[in-house]
Enzyme design. Structure first.
Site, PDB file in Angstrom:
ATOM      1  CE  LYS A 261       1.631  -6.335   9.641  1.00 37.61           C
ATOM      2  NZ  LYS A 261       2.271  -5.024   9.460  1.00 37.61           N
TER       3      LYS A 261
ATOM      4  NE  ARG B 277       2.694  -0.105  -0.240  1.00 39.61           N
ATOM      5  CZ  ARG B 277       3.589   0.631   0.415  1.00 39.61           C
ATOM      6  NH1 ARG B 277       4.587   1.202  -0.236  1.00 39.61           N
ATOM      7  NH2 ARG B 277       3.496   0.801   1.726  1.00 39.61           N
TER       8      ARG B 277
END
Length: 463
Positions: free
Chosen positions: A243, A317
């Protein structure tokens, strides 16, 4: 640390208390003609606006206070608006007075409890604040349990990652289980490899003292079975798909799903609901090192489905996939997952709403009713089957980050649904953060969806 760091509480029933009288804006014109201190209130400009407060002077000091509940429009636009007035009250015990509906009274009491929250373990402590004598006509035990669960969630999320890694989250989870007489187990580090390969793959790059793990709490011996699964990414660098700096600023909150299911579990166990509760939390730090998960790696999940990793920053996920597969190896009457999963959900509904997914009409109706009763707004998004092909890359069964460019929250929810074998299934895509100070919700961590789910299970099962 032992969480929550502070506890919401009521003032003792026998305390010497002053009265706070709450007045709706639409009622004030008539009341202003009869109030014993009408001249003082008129002179001060009091109009009963939402959160407006006036202390009532007397010869020996403060005689009490009046607070505005605002107009009907103001109340619709701002939850817990009375908290602004409550926060400005002098320390001591107070009673809640006024011609309030049952819902208005419950909202006022919950606002009072929630506005007392402080996260000050890293700074000088502030003032204690005003305490409320529990009023008659409300379910004080339920409201207090909801506030306690919220305090727990906020504390866990607010704690910086240096002090809230997977091991510290496990300690807090184990402490929660011990306090309620629940069973607890954890699988840690390389022991994950046989049964939880995606949890291991995401967390293996972290330092040894921040090793990945999956944890389980069980409580209750009778009643319907409720399984809660919460995403516990204690810090998310993005992995090798790192990020940018501003994208990491809030990543201590990436375990907000875990913190939320823990807060909800506390509510359920404190209230002694007649259900069989199971809580599963996979917890990792998504770090960067020589053995980090790589883009285009293909993982084989606990369920046997293969997943192509097209973005190591779509790690939540992955760990939830293993956790949901494990959850579904045992039947339950309702399966709920909670996760700070996608930025797309924030684009869709903003930070104040908790979007959820379910195809079960009874669960949806119960959840919407629970959201109203718990002052915990939610919004349904669709499990849109037409997007199923988007998450199928061809080289593996599933793609963890399809380059579709649309419906990012929907495709993430569909990905998770592939790991569930049972219905009804309810999934929340949370934010778990208030970007600014709001009534009863200071800037920082905030619970979302837990009170709505509490109301839903009580409504569905009559517990």
């Amino acid at each position: 640390m032992t969480y929550p760091l502070t506890q919401p509480r009521f003032a003792p029933a026998e305390a010497q208390a002053l009265n706070l009288t709450v007045i709706r804006a639409e009622d004030w014109p008539a009341l202003s003609e009869t109030h014993p201190q009408r001249d003082w209130l008129r002179a001060s400009g009091f109009e009963a606006g939402l959160g407006e407060l006036r202390l009532l002077p007397g010869p020996g000091g403060i005689l009490g206070a009046v607070a505005g509940l605002g107009s009907a429009q103001a109340r619709r636009r701002q939850r817990f608006g009375l908290a602004k007035a409550i926060a400005a009250l002098p320390e001591g015990a107070w009673t809640l007075q006024g011609d309030l509906t049952p819902a208005e009274r419950e909202e006022a009491v919950l606002a009072w409890l929630l506005q007392g929250y402080r996260f000050d373990c890293y700074r000088a402590k502030g003032r204690a604040g005003a305490l409320l004598v529990a009023p008659e006509g409300v379910d004080a035990a339920r409201l207090l349990a909801m506030a306690e669960g919220e305090y727990l969630t906020r504390d866990l999320v607010n704690t910086p990652a240096q002090d809230m890694g997977p091991a510290q989250l496990q300690a807090a989870f184990a402490d929660l289980a011990a306090r309620h007489g629940a069973s607890f187990q954890a699988v840690v580090g390389d022991d994950l490899l046989p049964g939880y390969p995606m949890v291991h793959a995401v967390g293996r790059a972290a330092a040894p003292d921040r090793a990945p793990r999956i944890m389980e709490l069980r409580w209750g011996a009778e009643g319907p079975a409720l399984t809660l699964v919460g995403k516990g990414v204690c810090f998310d660098t993005g992995g090798l798909n790192i990020k940018p700096s501003n994208g990491m600023q809030l990543m201590k909150k990436d375990m907000g799903g875990a913190a939320t299911v823990m807060g909800l579990a506390h509510m359920i166990m404190t209230l002694g609901l007649k259900i069989r509760l199971r809580v599963i939390v996979p917890s990792v730090e998504n770090a960067i090192s020589g053995n980090a998960l790589r883009p285009k790696d293909i993982l084989t999940s606990r369920k046997g489905l293969t997943v192509e990793v097209n973005d190591t920053d779509a790690e939540g996920r992955l760990i939830l996939g293993d956790a949901l597969a494990w959850a579904c190896e045992e039947e339950s009457d309702l399966l709920v997952s909670m996760a700070t999963l996608t930025g797309a959900a924030r684009v869709a509904v903003g930070p104040d709403l908790a979007p959820y997914y379910t195809d079960d009409a009874a669960v949806m109706a119960a959840l919407e009713a629970g959201a109203v009763k718990g002052f915990d707004p939610v919004w349904r998004l669709p499990f849109h089957d037409a997007y199923e092909s988007v998450i199928e890359p061809g080289i593996a069964d599933l793609d963890n980050a399809p380059g579709y460019g649309f419906a990012g929250s929907v495709t993430a929810a569909l990905f998770l649904r592939r790991f569930t074998d049972q219905r009804p299934y309810l999934h929340f895509d949370l934010y778990a953060h208030s970007p600014s100070d709001l009534p009863a919700r200071p800037k920082g961590a905030v619970g979302q969806g837990a009170r709505a789910v509490l109301g839903a299970v009580q409504g569905l099962w009559g517990v």
